[in-house]
Design a protein around this motif. Structure first.
Motif, PDB file in Angstrom:
ATOM      1  N   ARG A  75       0.861   4.268  -2.808  1.00 38.36           N
ATOM      2  CA  ARG A  75       0.728   5.694  -2.505  1.00 38.36           C
ATOM      3  C   ARG A  75       1.917   6.493  -3.068  1.00 38.36           C
ATOM      4  O   ARG A  75       1.749   7.646  -3.507  1.00 38.36           O
ATOM      5  CB  ARG A  75       0.641   5.883  -0.994  1.00 38.36           C
ATOM      6  CG  ARG A  75      -0.655   5.353  -0.372  1.00 38.36           C
ATOM      7  CD  ARG A  75      -1.865   6.043  -0.940  1.00 38.36           C
ATOM      8  NE  ARG A  75      -3.113   5.564  -0.357  1.00 38.36           N
ATOM      9  CZ  ARG A  75      -4.320   5.897  -0.807  1.00 38.36           C
ATOM     10  NH1 ARG A  75      -4.429   6.708  -1.860  1.00 38.36           N
ATOM     11  NH2 ARG A  75      -5.397   5.424  -0.228  1.00 38.36           N
ATOM     12  N   GLU A 112       1.259   7.013  -6.594  1.00 40.91           N
ATOM     13  CA  GLU A 112       0.111   7.901  -6.840  1.00 40.91           C
ATOM     14  C   GLU A 112       0.565   9.296  -7.236  1.00 40.91           C
ATOM     15  O   GLU A 112       0.049   9.892  -8.205  1.00 40.91           O
ATOM     16  CB  GLU A 112      -0.759   7.958  -5.577  1.00 40.91           C
ATOM     17  CG  GLU A 112      -1.925   8.940  -5.704  1.00 40.91           C
ATOM     18  CD  GLU A 112      -2.679   9.074  -4.392  1.00 40.91           C
ATOM     19  OE1 GLU A 112      -3.672   9.814  -4.372  1.00 40.91           O
ATOM     20  OE2 GLU A 112      -2.285   8.442  -3.386  1.00 40.91           O
ATOM     21  N   THR A 153       0.833  -1.204   0.000  1.00 43.23           N
ATOM     22  CA  THR A 153       0.000   0.000   0.000  1.00 43.23           C
ATOM     23  C   THR A 153       0.869   1.256   0.000  1.00 43.23           C
ATOM     24  O   THR A 153       0.556   2.244  -0.687  1.00 43.23           O
ATOM     25  CB  THR A 153      -0.938   0.001   1.225  1.00 43.23           C
ATOM     26  OG1 THR A 153      -1.731  -1.187   1.209  1.00 43.23           O
ATOM     27  CG2 THR A 153      -1.862   1.200   1.205  1.00 43.23           C
ATOM     28  N   SER A 154       1.961   1.236   0.741  1.00 47.04           N
ATOM     29  CA  SER A 154       2.868   2.390   0.747  1.00 47.04           C
ATOM     30  C   SER A 154       3.467   2.627  -0.640  1.00 47.04           C
ATOM     31  O   SER A 154       3.587   3.783  -1.084  1.00 47.04           O
ATOM     32  CB  SER A 154       3.998   2.165   1.764  1.00 47.04           C
ATOM     33  OG  SER A 154       3.477   2.040   3.067  1.00 47.04           O
TER      34      SER A 154
END
Length: 840
Positions: free
Chosen positions: A465, A468, A461-462
């Motif tokens: 991000r 992103e 997930t990091s």
């Protein structure tokens, strides 16, 4: 207890139930009920007591059983009884049980022979019984006595029918030997509910009370009124024996002696008596148990097969082995990588049939949600014309321009391009959210290692991000690139000359002609705003084309309900109702006309928000645009007077506005096409492909660098319990299958006897009678030495069937029915007290 056969079955059933209890399941054998049916004082209660092996039912003359007694036998370590109406009170003395039955009967029915269909529920716990249900029913009577109602016969019949109609009920049709079998109400009732005779057993009682010289041999040999399962004769205890406390074992010994010494029955003594009846019933129970075994075996084998692979993995498992932890960590990360790729790229296994997820959801974002968000940013036609007119006037300033200014075109185009940024960023956000959801779904398989799952989700997930920001920067760069240079030499751009000649109407008509027959979407929608008087909300099958929205009664598309042209239609959001589970949107006419009948708008509803978004995207393809948001309207609200001036523009300005509008529309179509093509490619490259590569190449390294690998692979408490449970269940399943195999080999299934003609004949034809059989069953008649048996009438001689109850009044053989039943041989030596018949 006196039932030896039942005691033989108990260990088998106990083993089976123990096998199922070890795997946490119930062994529901559902053994059949056993009901005794017969006339008053036929010996029903005695037959039931002999089967149970306990003396506990009321006895006497006349109608003694006046309420159904539902007796549940339950296997237990000790022996006691309890009533449903006396919960918590245990009866260990069975004389008290009899007294309680009598008292409870009198409480409901009174003491004057009244009856009641309300059953008495009695449970007997004993180590000598199977889990069975036995039913003692009131005797069939025809003439009311005491407080009995006038329709006593019908009431008792209905009462009996409630129990014997069940397919799982074995019927013991009890008839006393000193009455005419042809008049047996028990056989008549049994035939009504069991015409095939598959669950009816005839029981002949009171054989010891027949007149001297008469016997029931023809009946017991199944020659007179034959039954598929035949008849069994029993000799119950007399009232004198009961009063003298003669126990059941002594009564059975006396019964055995009776059959062995009686000249008419000793050749079939082994097939008579209470032990034989018990054997037959217990064989029925054995058959039932054997019939249930294949289903149990199949169920257990399926469970065993499902656990085989998992049990094999757990066998020899050492949780603290460092080598095992390292190997399992590699396997888990590899499996996570494969699962993530399959969810993104699609695969044939583990397909979600409930909702879209992973790659399919992202594809929908790319090709439905993103184009929809792009179109939402577009101005409507009036707003576009107003902005162009202001731009032209402001560029000319105080002077009146002679030519159409290029700067107006560029200003309007750049303003439209800037609006694209919002839907592009929103598209990136939606894809990121779906990627994170996909990661969480893939880590479900890591539940057995909580720390590993937590670290995997955090690391991936990091990384998402981190990507992103880069993806959004690249998307904004795409927009800035479009703003930096307006390429009016693009091959798809219409150019200034064509813009002057073309018009909005011609463009619309040409595009409509190309799409006139194109079906854009089909599906079910609910029309919400139909009044309750007209039936309320209804679901219809909708078909959307480039020109109209039609709906039909169903998806066969035969009965069209309505066709709505798409001219001047727009779409707006509708808030979800408080009591509604559906998501809705509305279609309305911009010229304030009724859309459907008397309705200014058409409110349509779907089951999910995704379906609403998909329908709105399809309507956009058909040219039905969403309603402008209130904030856009407020921006132009202060210039309402100027907006009115636009409708009275001079012809020269109007031509300039139309020209620039056509140019803007043409160029924005090129930009939108380019953005719609580049956005999925950009996100795919910078986000999705990069995340897949990261999981394959770097996830394992980051997990190793995150801390103690041993702690990562610590099992959850649930996983430890799961492993122990799987191994224990796997072993228990094997043992249960072995026990089922033992039961299958240690028991024998008795085939169903073949059907008999007289039992299955049905219809209104009465069963044929036998002169000799009737004479034996009658009381007071002694056969002559020759009897009717020595000279029977010719079998082909016609004669009407007489009533069954006139055998005693018609001793003349020629006047009696002369048609013998098919199962009776034409020649048969008569039994005689003086005849020496060797015992069988």
């Amino acid at each position: 207890m006196g039932n030896r056969g039942m005691e033989d079955l108990i260990p088998l059933v106990n083993k089976l139930q123990d096998a199922f209890s070890t795997i946490g399941q119930s062994c529901n054998l559902d053994l059949p009920q056993i009901a005794v049916v017969g006339g008053q004082s036929a010996g029903k209660s005695s037959v039931l007591e002999n089967f149970v092996g306990r003396d506990f039912l009321p006895r006497g003359s006349g109608i003694v059983t006046r309420r159904p007694l539902v007796l549940q036998l339950i296997s237990a370590n000790a022996e006691w009884a309890e009533f449903l109406h006396c919960k918590g009170k245990k009866f260990t003395d069975f004389d008290e049980v009899r007294q309680e039955i009598e008292a409870e009967t009198d409480r409901i029915t009174g003491a004057n022979k009244g009856i009641s269909p309300v059953p008495i529920n009695l449970r007997v716990y004993s180590p000598h019984v199977l889990n069975l249900t036995l039913i003692d029913l009131p005797g069939i009577t025809k003439v009311p006595v005491g407080d009995q109602p006038v329709d006593i016969e019908a009431q008792i019949r209905d009462m009996i029918m409630q129990f014997i109609c069940r397919e799982s009920c074995l019927i013991l049709a009890v008839t006393p030997a000193n009455s005419d079998l042809a008049n047996s109400d028990a056989l008549k009732l049994a035939k009504d509910v069991d015409p095939q005779g598959q669950r009816t057993i005839g029981v002949i009682t009171k054989l010891d009370l027949m007149d001297e010289g008469t016997d029931a041999r023809d009946v017991l040999e199944n020659k007179l009124l034959p039954l598929r399962r035949g008849y069994i004769g029993v000799v119950n205890r007399s009232q004198k024996d009961i009063d003298g406390k003669k126990d059941i074992k002594a009564a059975m010994a006396a019964e055995r002696k009776f059959f062995l010494t009686h000249p008419a029955y000793r050749h079939m003594a082994d097939k008579m008596g209470t032990p034989c009846l018990q054997r037959v019933l217990n064989q029925q129970l054995t058959n039932h148990i054997r019939d249930t075994l294949p289903a149990f075996r199949s169920k257990l084998q399926t469970q065993l097969l499902a656990l085989d692979k998992e049990a094999e993995e757990y066998r020899g498992y050492r949780p603290d082995d460092p080598g095992r932890k390292t190997k399992q960590l590699l396997q888990m990360v590899q499996q996570f990588s494969v699962d993530f790729e399959k969810r993104i790229e699609g695969s044939g296994d583990q397909v979600d049939t409930v909702e879209l997820s992973g790659g399919a959801k992202i594809n929908r974002i790319f090709h439905e949600r993103f184009p929809f968000e792009l179109v939402k940013m577009e101005c409507d036609d009036k707003e576009m014309r107003r902005e162009i007119s202001y731009a032209i006037k402001n560029i000319h300033g105080i002077r009146t321009g002679l030519f159409t200014p290029d700067m107006a075109f560029e200003a309007i185009v750049k303003k439209q391009i800037v609006k694209i940024k919002e839907p592009c960023i929103k598209c990136v956000d939606m894809v990121i959210q779906e990627l994170i959801n996909t990661v969480r779904q893939c880590t479900n398989k890591l539940d057995c290692f909580p720390r590993l799952r937590e670290e995997t989700e955090r690391i991936v997930t990091s990384h998402i991000r981190d990507r992103e920001g880069k993806a959004k920067d690249q998307v904004l760069l795409l927009i800035d690139v479009q703003l930096s240079y307006i390429n009016t030499n693009h091959e798809d751009f219409i150019g200034f000359a064509n813009a002057q000649q073309s018009s909005k109407q011609s463009n619309k008509q040409s595009s409509a002609v190309n799409q006139v027959s194109q079906v854009i979407r089909k599906g079910w929608l609910t029309i919400n705003n139909i009044s309750i008087i007209k039936g309320g909300a209804k679901e219809y099958w909708f078909i959307l084309t480039a020109e109209s929205l039609s709906w039909f009664k169903d998806d066969e598309e035969k009965e069209k309900k309505y066709m709505l042209p798409l001219d001047n239609l727009k779409v707006r959001d509708v808030e979800k109702g408080f009591m509604s589970s559906k998501h809705a949107f509305a279609i309305f006419n911009t010229e304030q006309r009724n859309v459907y009948k008397d309705n200014r708008f058409l409110e349509l509803a779907c089951d999910t928000q995704d379906e609403v978004d998909s329908w709105r995207a399809s309507l956009l393809r058909a040219g039905v645009y969403p309603e402008r948001s209130s904030n856009v309207e407020s921006e132009g609200g202060s210039s309402s007077s100027a907006s009115q001036d636009n409708f009275s523009m001079d012809p020269q300005l109007e031509r300039k506005v139309e020209t620039i509008r056509n140019l803007v529309e043409s160029y924005m179509a090129i930009v939108n096409k380019c953005i719609r093509d580049l956005m999925p490619k950009t996100i795919m490259h910078l986000m999705i492909t990069n995340v897949k590569d990261f999981i394959n190449a770097e996830l394992l390294a980051q997990l190793y660098s995150s801390g103690d690998q041993g702690a990562l692979m610590d099992e959850s408490q649930e996983q430890v319990q799961r492993r122990d449970e799987v191994l224990r269940t796997h072993q228990s399943l094997k043992e249960a299958l072995a026990i089922i195999g033992d039961i299958s080999t240690s028991t024998i299934s008795t085939p169903m006897p073949p059907p008999v003609n007289d039992w299955r004949g049905g219809g209104n034809r009465s069963p044929p009678t036998s002169p000799t059989g009737s004479r034996r069953m009658s009381s007071g008649q002694r056969p002559s030495p020759g009897g009717g048996r020595g000279a029977p009438p010719p079998p082909n001689r016609p004669g009407p069937l007489g009533p069954f109850n006139n055998s005693a009044d018609s001793p003349q053989v020629p006047s009696r029915p002369n048609r013998a039943p098919p199962s009776i041989p034409s020649r048969r030596p008569p039994p005689s007290p003086t005849r020496n018949i060797p015992p069988s």
